[in-house]
Design a protein around this motif. Structure first.
Motif, PDB file in Angstrom:
ATOM      1  N   LEU A  54     -17.400  -1.519   2.939  1.00  0.00           N
ATOM      2  CA  LEU A  54     -18.451  -1.011   3.819  1.00  0.00           C
ATOM      3  C   LEU A  54     -18.120   0.371   4.373  1.00  0.00           C
ATOM      4  O   LEU A  54     -19.003   1.229   4.475  1.00  0.00           O
ATOM      5  CB  LEU A  54     -18.686  -1.975   4.995  1.00  0.00           C
ATOM      6  N   SER A  55     -16.870   0.587   4.723  1.00  0.00           N
ATOM      7  CA  SER A  55     -16.487   1.822   5.392  1.00  0.00           C
ATOM      8  C   SER A  55     -16.082   2.930   4.424  1.00  0.00           C
ATOM      9  O   SER A  55     -16.582   4.051   4.515  1.00  0.00           O
ATOM     10  CB  SER A  55     -15.317   1.559   6.348  1.00  0.00           C
ATOM     11  N   PHE A  56     -15.124   2.629   3.562  1.00  0.00           N
ATOM     12  CA  PHE A  56     -14.568   3.646   2.660  1.00  0.00           C
ATOM     13  C   PHE A  56     -14.329   3.057   1.275  1.00  0.00           C
ATOM     14  O   PHE A  56     -13.184   2.846   0.872  1.00  0.00           O
ATOM     15  CB  PHE A  56     -13.236   4.177   3.227  1.00  0.00           C
ATOM     16  N   PRO A  57     -15.383   2.767   0.542  1.00  0.00           N
ATOM     17  CA  PRO A  57     -15.206   2.123  -0.767  1.00  0.00           C
ATOM     18  C   PRO A  57     -14.344   2.937  -1.725  1.00  0.00           C
ATOM     19  O   PRO A  57     -13.663   2.375  -2.582  1.00  0.00           O
ATOM     20  CB  PRO A  57     -16.640   1.952  -1.292  1.00  0.00           C
ATOM     21  N   GLU A  58     -14.338   4.240  -1.548  1.00  0.00           N
ATOM     22  CA  GLU A  58     -13.528   5.090  -2.428  1.00  0.00           C
ATOM     23  C   GLU A  58     -12.031   4.911  -2.168  1.00  0.00           C
ATOM     24  O   GLU A  58     -11.200   5.291  -2.988  1.00  0.00           O
ATOM     25  CB  GLU A  58     -13.916   6.571  -2.266  1.00  0.00           C
ATOM     26  N   SER A  59     -11.679   4.308  -1.028  1.00  0.00           N
ATOM     27  CA  SER A  59     -10.268   4.121  -0.673  1.00  0.00           C
ATOM     28  C   SER A  59      -9.759   2.712  -0.965  1.00  0.00           C
ATOM     29  O   SER A  59      -8.611   2.404  -0.687  1.00  0.00           O
ATOM     30  CB  SER A  59     -10.073   4.419   0.819  1.00  0.00           C
ATOM     31  N   VAL A  60     -10.613   1.868  -1.509  1.00  0.00           N
ATOM     32  CA  VAL A  60     -10.190   0.510  -1.842  1.00  0.00           C
ATOM     33  C   VAL A  60      -9.494   0.531  -3.191  1.00  0.00           C
ATOM     34  O   VAL A  60     -10.015   1.076  -4.164  1.00  0.00           O
ATOM     35  CB  VAL A  60     -11.403  -0.456  -1.873  1.00  0.00           C
ATOM     36  N   SER A  61      -8.299  -0.039  -3.228  1.00  0.00           N
ATOM     37  CA  SER A  61      -7.549  -0.123  -4.485  1.00  0.00           C
ATOM     38  C   SER A  61      -6.837  -1.470  -4.546  1.00  0.00           C
ATOM     39  O   SER A  61      -6.725  -2.178  -3.544  1.00  0.00           O
ATOM     40  CB  SER A  61      -6.545   1.026  -4.590  1.00  0.00           C
ATOM     41  N   PHE A  62      -6.367  -1.796  -5.717  1.00  0.00           N
ATOM     42  CA  PHE A  62      -5.726  -3.088  -5.933  1.00  0.00           C
ATOM     43  C   PHE A  62      -4.385  -2.893  -6.621  1.00  0.00           C
ATOM     44  O   PHE A  62      -4.300  -2.286  -7.681  1.00  0.00           O
ATOM     45  CB  PHE A  62      -6.632  -3.991  -6.770  1.00  0.00           C
ATOM     46  N   GLY A  63      -3.348  -3.386  -5.972  1.00  0.00           N
ATOM     47  CA  GLY A  63      -2.018  -3.365  -6.568  1.00  0.00           C
ATOM     48  C   GLY A  63      -1.432  -1.982  -6.742  1.00  0.00           C
ATOM     49  O   GLY A  63      -0.691  -1.748  -7.691  1.00  0.00           O
ATOM     50  N   GLY A  64      -1.747  -1.060  -5.844  1.00  0.00           N
ATOM     51  CA  GLY A  64      -1.174   0.283  -5.934  1.00  0.00           C
ATOM     52  C   GLY A  64      -1.649   1.055  -7.153  1.00  0.00           C
ATOM     53  O   GLY A  64      -0.930   1.911  -7.666  1.00  0.00           O
ATOM     54  N   GLU A  65      -2.852   0.734  -7.603  1.00  0.00           N
ATOM     55  CA  GLU A  65      -3.368   1.408  -8.795  1.00  0.00           C
ATOM     56  C   GLU A  65      -3.374   2.926  -8.603  1.00  0.00           C
ATOM     57  O   GLU A  65      -3.463   3.435  -7.494  1.00  0.00           O
ATOM     58  CB  GLU A  65      -4.773   0.909  -9.128  1.00  0.00           C
ATOM     59  N   SER A  66      -3.264   3.606  -9.680  1.00  0.00           N
ATOM     60  CA  SER A  66      -3.244   5.065  -9.651  1.00  0.00           C
ATOM     61  C   SER A  66      -4.640   5.590  -9.309  1.00  0.00           C
ATOM     62  O   SER A  66      -5.636   5.125  -9.838  1.00  0.00           O
ATOM     63  CB  SER A  66      -2.813   5.585 -11.032  1.00  0.00           C
ATOM     64  N   MET A  67      -4.663   6.533  -8.349  1.00  0.00           N
ATOM     65  CA  MET A  67      -5.928   7.168  -8.014  1.00  0.00           C
ATOM     66  C   MET A  67      -5.650   8.575  -7.510  1.00  0.00           C
ATOM     67  O   MET A  67      -4.537   8.901  -7.117  1.00  0.00           O
ATOM     68  CB  MET A  67      -6.726   6.338  -7.011  1.00  0.00           C
ATOM     69  N   ASP A  68      -6.643   9.402  -7.572  1.00  0.00           N
ATOM     70  CA  ASP A  68      -6.541  10.802  -7.142  1.00  0.00           C
ATOM     71  C   ASP A  68      -5.974  10.868  -5.727  1.00  0.00           C
ATOM     72  O   ASP A  68      -6.407  10.123  -4.834  1.00  0.00           O
ATOM     73  CB  ASP A  68      -7.945  11.423  -7.204  1.00  0.00           C
ATOM     74  N   GLY A  69      -5.012  11.737  -5.514  1.00  0.00           N
ATOM     75  CA  GLY A  69      -4.347  11.870  -4.229  1.00  0.00           C
ATOM     76  C   GLY A  69      -5.245  12.317  -3.099  1.00  0.00           C
ATOM     77  O   GLY A  69      -4.861  12.241  -1.935  1.00  0.00           O
ATOM     78  N   ARG A  70      -6.439  12.786  -3.423  1.00  0.00           N
ATOM     79  CA  ARG A  70      -7.356  13.209  -2.366  1.00  0.00           C
ATOM     80  C   ARG A  70      -7.988  12.027  -1.644  1.00  0.00           C
ATOM     81  O   ARG A  70      -8.573  12.190  -0.587  1.00  0.00           O
ATOM     82  CB  ARG A  70      -8.442  14.117  -2.950  1.00  0.00           C
ATOM     83  N   PHE A  71      -7.837  10.853  -2.233  1.00  0.00           N
ATOM     84  CA  PHE A  71      -8.364   9.648  -1.589  1.00  0.00           C
ATOM     85  C   PHE A  71      -7.278   9.022  -0.723  1.00  0.00           C
ATOM     86  O   PHE A  71      -6.133   8.883  -1.141  1.00  0.00           O
ATOM     87  CB  PHE A  71      -8.844   8.620  -2.624  1.00  0.00           C
ATOM     88  N   ASN A  72      -7.647   8.656   0.459  1.00  0.00           N
ATOM     89  CA  ASN A  72      -6.731   8.012   1.385  1.00  0.00           C
ATOM     90  C   ASN A  72      -6.680   6.525   1.042  1.00  0.00           C
ATOM     91  O   ASN A  72      -7.675   5.825   1.157  1.00  0.00           O
ATOM     92  CB  ASN A  72      -7.221   8.228   2.818  1.00  0.00           C
ATOM     93  N   ARG A  73      -5.515   6.063   0.639  1.00  0.00           N
ATOM     94  CA  ARG A  73      -5.360   4.660   0.225  1.00  0.00           C
ATOM     95  C   ARG A  73      -5.240   3.778   1.473  1.00  0.00           C
ATOM     96  O   ARG A  73      -4.174   3.312   1.825  1.00  0.00           O
ATOM     97  CB  ARG A  73      -4.140   4.513  -0.663  1.00  0.00           C
ATOM     98  N   THR A  74      -6.351   3.534   2.135  1.00  0.00           N
ATOM     99  CA  THR A  74      -6.324   2.752   3.368  1.00  0.00           C
ATOM    100  C   THR A  74      -6.512   1.259   3.134  1.00  0.00           C
ATOM    101  O   THR A  74      -6.189   0.466   4.000  1.00  0.00           O
ATOM    102  CB  THR A  74      -7.423   3.227   4.343  1.00  0.00           C
ATOM    103  N   HIS A  75      -7.028   0.903   2.001  1.00  0.00           N
ATOM    104  CA  HIS A  75      -7.294  -0.515   1.714  1.00  0.00           C
ATOM    105  C   HIS A  75      -6.736  -0.854   0.331  1.00  0.00           C
ATOM    106  O   HIS A  75      -7.465  -0.883  -0.657  1.00  0.00           O
ATOM    107  CB  HIS A  75      -8.799  -0.805   1.757  1.00  0.00           C
ATOM    108  N   ASP A  76      -5.421  -1.082   0.276  1.00  0.00           N
ATOM    109  CA  ASP A  76      -4.774  -1.445  -0.984  1.00  0.00           C
ATOM    110  C   ASP A  76      -4.450  -2.933  -0.937  1.00  0.00           C
ATOM    111  O   ASP A  76      -3.710  -3.384  -0.077  1.00  0.00           O
ATOM    112  CB  ASP A  76      -3.499  -0.626  -1.198  1.00  0.00           C
ATOM    113  N   PHE A  77      -5.014  -3.680  -1.847  1.00  0.00           N
ATOM    114  CA  PHE A  77      -4.831  -5.124  -1.876  1.00  0.00           C
ATOM    115  C   PHE A  77      -3.960  -5.504  -3.065  1.00  0.00           C
ATOM    116  O   PHE A  77      -4.161  -5.017  -4.173  1.00  0.00           O
ATOM    117  CB  PHE A  77      -6.181  -5.838  -1.970  1.00  0.00           C
ATOM    118  N   MET A  78      -2.996  -6.372  -2.817  1.00  0.00           N
ATOM    119  CA  MET A  78      -2.128  -6.858  -3.883  1.00  0.00           C
ATOM    120  C   MET A  78      -2.912  -7.859  -4.733  1.00  0.00           C
ATOM    121  O   MET A  78      -3.718  -8.622  -4.205  1.00  0.00           O
ATOM    122  CB  MET A  78      -0.881  -7.531  -3.306  1.00  0.00           C
ATOM    123  N   PRO A  79      -2.671  -7.835  -6.041  1.00  0.00           N
ATOM    124  CA  PRO A  79      -3.420  -8.740  -6.930  1.00  0.00           C
ATOM    125  C   PRO A  79      -3.347 -10.202  -6.514  1.00  0.00           C
ATOM    126  O   PRO A  79      -4.340 -10.926  -6.616  1.00  0.00           O
ATOM    127  CB  PRO A  79      -2.757  -8.523  -8.291  1.00  0.00           C
TER     128      PRO A  79
END
Length: 116
Positions: A54-79
């Protein structure tokens, strides 16, 4: 005319039944608490994922997946946090909770009927 026989339970027999009812109620309470704890854990994970989406869908990631450094990894979920959360799992868990609650109610009713 036949007279119905009355069955009188011994104190020992009654104590066994009462003890068994109390043990079964305690087991049902423990099972229900365990199931509700699992539901809460799943609910917290789903809530956190939902808040991220809802807030920052671009910052949601799973298991430390690789993503552009310009995105703030605020919601990283372990598999392991989300892997087993399926509609089937949720349905099964909710059914188990309902069944455990009914068992608990039944044991409480039995204990009450025994005068406790």
């Amino acid at each position: 005319m036949q007279v119905a026989e009355r069955y009188v339970m011994s104190d020992q027999g009654r104590d066994e039944i009462v003890g068994q009812a109390f043990r079964k109620r305690k087991e049902a309470e423990a099972q229900l608490a365990e199931l509700k704890a699992e539901a809460r854990r799943i609910g917290e994970v789903l809530y956190a994922v939902g808040q991220g989406l809802l807030s920052f869908p671009e910052s949601v990631s799973f298991g430390g997946e690789s993503m552009d450094g310009r995105f703030n990894r605020t919601h990283d979920f372990m598999p392991h946090q989300v892997a087993n959360i399926t509609q089937s799992k949720l349905q099964s868990l909710c059914n188990e909770i309902r069944s455990a609650q009914i068992d608990l109610w039944d044991y409480e009713k039995q204990i009450k009927s025994l005068g406790y």
